[in-house]
Motif scaffolding. Sequence first.
Motif, PDB file in Angstrom:
ATOM      1  N   VAL A  14     -23.041 -11.045  12.942  1.00  0.00           N
ATOM      2  CA  VAL A  14     -21.883 -11.831  12.511  1.00  0.00           C
ATOM      3  C   VAL A  14     -21.279 -12.570  13.702  1.00  0.00           C
ATOM      4  O   VAL A  14     -20.916 -13.752  13.611  1.00  0.00           O
ATOM      5  CB  VAL A  14     -20.835 -10.922  11.841  1.00  0.00           C
ATOM      6  CG1 VAL A  14     -19.535 -11.686  11.585  1.00  0.00           C
ATOM      7  CG2 VAL A  14     -21.388 -10.364  10.531  1.00  0.00           C
ATOM      8  N   ALA A  15     -21.176 -11.885  14.856  1.00  0.00           N
ATOM      9  CA  ALA A  15     -20.585 -12.513  16.046  1.00  0.00           C
ATOM     10  C   ALA A  15     -21.413 -13.714  16.499  1.00  0.00           C
ATOM     11  O   ALA A  15     -20.864 -14.716  16.978  1.00  0.00           O
ATOM     12  CB  ALA A  15     -20.484 -11.489  17.177  1.00  0.00           C
ATOM     13  N   GLU A  16     -22.744 -13.632  16.353  1.00  0.00           N
ATOM     14  CA  GLU A  16     -23.623 -14.698  16.819  1.00  0.00           C
ATOM     15  C   GLU A  16     -23.908 -15.739  15.733  1.00  0.00           C
ATOM     16  O   GLU A  16     -24.493 -16.786  16.024  1.00  0.00           O
ATOM     17  CB  GLU A  16     -24.950 -14.093  17.281  1.00  0.00           C
ATOM     18  CG  GLU A  16     -24.811 -13.123  18.441  1.00  0.00           C
ATOM     19  CD  GLU A  16     -26.063 -12.290  18.651  1.00  0.00           C
ATOM     20  OE1 GLU A  16     -27.037 -12.489  17.874  1.00  0.00           O
ATOM     21  OE2 GLU A  16     -26.070 -11.447  19.564  1.00  0.00           O
ATOM     22  N   PRO A  29      -4.419 -13.632  12.258  1.00  0.00           N
ATOM     23  CA  PRO A  29      -4.168 -14.944  12.858  1.00  0.00           C
ATOM     24  C   PRO A  29      -4.987 -16.035  12.171  1.00  0.00           C
ATOM     25  O   PRO A  29      -5.983 -15.764  11.482  1.00  0.00           O
ATOM     26  CB  PRO A  29      -4.609 -14.752  14.307  1.00  0.00           C
ATOM     27  CG  PRO A  29      -4.649 -13.279  14.525  1.00  0.00           C
ATOM     28  CD  PRO A  29      -4.952 -12.661  13.209  1.00  0.00           C
ATOM     29  N   HIS A  30      -4.572 -17.281  12.389  1.00  0.00           N
ATOM     30  CA  HIS A  30      -5.300 -18.427  11.852  1.00  0.00           C
ATOM     31  C   HIS A  30      -6.768 -18.354  12.297  1.00  0.00           C
ATOM     32  O   HIS A  30      -7.064 -18.138  13.460  1.00  0.00           O
ATOM     33  CB  HIS A  30      -4.671 -19.733  12.351  1.00  0.00           C
ATOM     34  CG  HIS A  30      -5.429 -20.957  11.924  1.00  0.00           C
ATOM     35  ND1 HIS A  30      -5.338 -21.486  10.658  1.00  0.00           N
ATOM     36  CD2 HIS A  30      -6.315 -21.739  12.613  1.00  0.00           C
ATOM     37  CE1 HIS A  30      -6.126 -22.545  10.574  1.00  0.00           C
ATOM     38  NE2 HIS A  30      -6.726 -22.730  11.753  1.00  0.00           N
ATOM     39  N   GLY A  31      -7.691 -18.532  11.339  1.00  0.00           N
ATOM     40  CA  GLY A  31      -9.117 -18.494  11.640  1.00  0.00           C
ATOM     41  C   GLY A  31      -9.743 -17.121  11.512  1.00  0.00           C
ATOM     42  O   GLY A  31     -10.953 -16.969  11.743  1.00  0.00           O
ATOM     43  N   THR A  32      -8.958 -16.113  11.129  1.00  0.00           N
ATOM     44  CA  THR A  32      -9.519 -14.767  10.932  1.00  0.00           C
ATOM     45  C   THR A  32     -10.444 -14.765   9.709  1.00  0.00           C
ATOM     46  O   THR A  32     -10.139 -15.370   8.679  1.00  0.00           O
ATOM     47  CB  THR A  32      -8.401 -13.732  10.728  1.00  0.00           C
ATOM     48  OG1 THR A  32      -7.587 -13.684  11.900  1.00  0.00           O
ATOM     49  CG2 THR A  32      -8.975 -12.350  10.460  1.00  0.00           C
ATOM     50  N   ILE A  57     -13.040 -10.274  11.599  1.00  0.00           N
ATOM     51  CA  ILE A  57     -13.494 -11.127  12.706  1.00  0.00           C
ATOM     52  C   ILE A  57     -12.299 -11.916  13.222  1.00  0.00           C
ATOM     53  O   ILE A  57     -11.900 -12.941  12.634  1.00  0.00           O
ATOM     54  CB  ILE A  57     -14.633 -12.063  12.266  1.00  0.00           C
ATOM     55  CG1 ILE A  57     -15.792 -11.257  11.633  1.00  0.00           C
ATOM     56  CG2 ILE A  57     -15.150 -12.871  13.455  1.00  0.00           C
ATOM     57  CD1 ILE A  57     -15.819 -11.285  10.142  1.00  0.00           C
ATOM     58  N   ASP A  58     -11.688 -11.423  14.285  1.00  0.00           N
ATOM     59  CA  ASP A  58     -10.544 -12.082  14.915  1.00  0.00           C
ATOM     60  C   ASP A  58     -11.074 -13.249  15.759  1.00  0.00           C
ATOM     61  O   ASP A  58     -12.025 -13.063  16.534  1.00  0.00           O
ATOM     62  CB  ASP A  58      -9.785 -11.085  15.782  1.00  0.00           C
ATOM     63  CG  ASP A  58      -8.472 -11.654  16.297  1.00  0.00           C
ATOM     64  OD1 ASP A  58      -8.521 -12.579  17.137  1.00  0.00           O
ATOM     65  OD2 ASP A  58      -7.406 -11.168  15.875  1.00  0.00           O
ATOM     66  N   PRO A  59     -10.501 -14.450  15.640  1.00  0.00           N
ATOM     67  CA  PRO A  59     -11.031 -15.589  16.400  1.00  0.00           C
ATOM     68  C   PRO A  59     -10.902 -15.417  17.912  1.00  0.00           C
ATOM     69  O   PRO A  59     -11.606 -16.096  18.659  1.00  0.00           O
ATOM     70  CB  PRO A  59     -10.177 -16.759  15.901  1.00  0.00           C
ATOM     71  CG  PRO A  59      -8.935 -16.140  15.360  1.00  0.00           C
ATOM     72  CD  PRO A  59      -9.341 -14.816  14.809  1.00  0.00           C
ATOM     73  N   ARG A  60     -10.050 -14.493  18.357  1.00  0.00           N
ATOM     74  CA  ARG A  60      -9.873 -14.300  19.805  1.00  0.00           C
ATOM     75  C   ARG A  60     -10.690 -13.121  20.326  1.00  0.00           C
ATOM     76  O   ARG A  60     -11.310 -13.201  21.390  1.00  0.00           O
ATOM     77  CB  ARG A  60      -8.391 -14.075  20.119  1.00  0.00           C
ATOM     78  CG  ARG A  60      -7.486 -15.249  19.743  1.00  0.00           C
ATOM     79  CD  ARG A  60      -6.036 -14.830  19.684  1.00  0.00           C
ATOM     80  NE  ARG A  60      -5.835 -13.771  18.693  1.00  0.00           N
ATOM     81  CZ  ARG A  60      -4.632 -13.234  18.416  1.00  0.00           C
ATOM     82  NH1 ARG A  60      -3.565 -13.620  19.099  1.00  0.00           N
ATOM     83  NH2 ARG A  60      -4.530 -12.303  17.499  1.00  0.00           N
TER      84      ARG A  60
END
Length: 534
Positions: free
Chosen positions: A500-502, A469-472, A438-441
Amino acid sequence: MIDRAPDVRPATVLVIDDNETNRYVLTRWLQRAGHAVLTAGTGEQGLALLDGTSAELPDIAIVDVRLPDMSGFEVSERVKADPLTAHLPVIQISAAAVSPDDHAEGLRRGADAYLDQPIDPGELLATVTATLRYARARQRAERLAQRLIALNRATLDVYSAVGFHSFASAATGGAATVLTCPASAVFLSPQAQAVHSMIDGPRSALRVHPAHPDLLDQLSAHGLHGGTGVTIVRIPQGHWRALLPGDHLRGDVALALARTKRGRPPICLAVPADALRSADDEQVFQQLANASALALEALRTYNEEHALGLALQRSFLPKELPGVAGIDLAFRYLPASEHAEIGGDFYEAVHTDNGLLLAIGDVVGHSVTAATVMGEVRHALRAYAIEGHSPHRILERLEILLGHSQPGITVTLCLVLIPPGERRMHIANAGHIPPLVIDPRTGPRFHTAHGPLLGLGLSHPPPSVLPVPHGTRLLMVTDGLVEVRNVGLDVTLAEFRDAVAEGPTDLEEMCDVLLARFGRNKDDDIALITALFT
């Protein structure tokens, strides 16, 4: 008391004759022979006595051919056409219709015997006895066939039981259905609880209550003692009420005690004593008790093995995850339902010199063997990781190990290595459900690149390297969470990704949400491990 000579006992005889003198003479002959007699002067009067409103139907009918409202032939036809009375034997008598053609018509239209008047009393009584003997033998055979069909169904039900409540329903309900009466059962559940179950009759609701722990020993002392097998004993009403004050059976009780293994408590099935009216009834009752004892022993053995397998399985799983700076971890492990077979799902997190190694896998199959192989693979995995091997080298060594120690066993396994101080992870997947990154972007996506299952003797490709990246967040699961019977895996994986996205970003909350949505009523173990790169 069981009737050992059911074909010669006295009967209730219906005499239909419009001649009062004939009715009187026939009645006296029959009563002197011990039979009870009902009389009617017309066909309609006789049929009214067979309409089912009477407390008890007669056992046989003697019908005059010449009646004022209809012929005796018509009476016979109507008797045989009604399902309620079709079994009733009919003897036609006549002083006028005495030709062979008359006899043939009477027999063709429902009579079981035909006598010409004047009738010799000896011949009449012998004909009644012979006709009753044949009819009762036929009825007994039909009744036994029905009970054997019910016994077969009840036996299938007790062998299909997967828990003590379903077993209680199958055994107690089976006795009620087979013998068409209320029934009780007392047995020791697989959880070692003495249980008393009651049912008022076929298709009635089951009532289950705890029983006194000593009750089974007290019942066993009535006939089975410490031996194995099946026995039926009769217990007087007062004594039965003293043993089981809350039981619903009234009168004397027939108790079947069955045990298949010494040292085990018996299963006890109870019915009213008058429900066993023949030796056939006794044998059917014994068969059901024996089948119930065998089924309960198998259920008890399965529960013991299942508990042992679960204990073994859980002993192989990590009790806690290591703390690593810059990485938050959360995990869940949910065993399959109580009655599902033991699985081989596992997860691991190992802090090594190369970094944090996360692993999740599944031994193919469901058995204690699968759980044992899972433990072997997990311990070897930890050893290879601590030795400093890279993820795909660990897979290669596990491949060799399985080929030598567990040929024919296959394992899916996904490894993720996070080197210290680096913003990247190395993923090596041997045929497992792809990890969700899950990439934060850009949001969640499955990393689908993978190699073959372990245990096939095939080579494994080097790991993929992904930036973090930070927050992954990283989510790794076993197939028990995402597979749904008769639904394609691509469909459920897409639903899982969207959830997961929601869903929440907090790892613990995310685990709870996913288990609540996808983990209910599953017949496979579920393992889930997730990481957040802070």
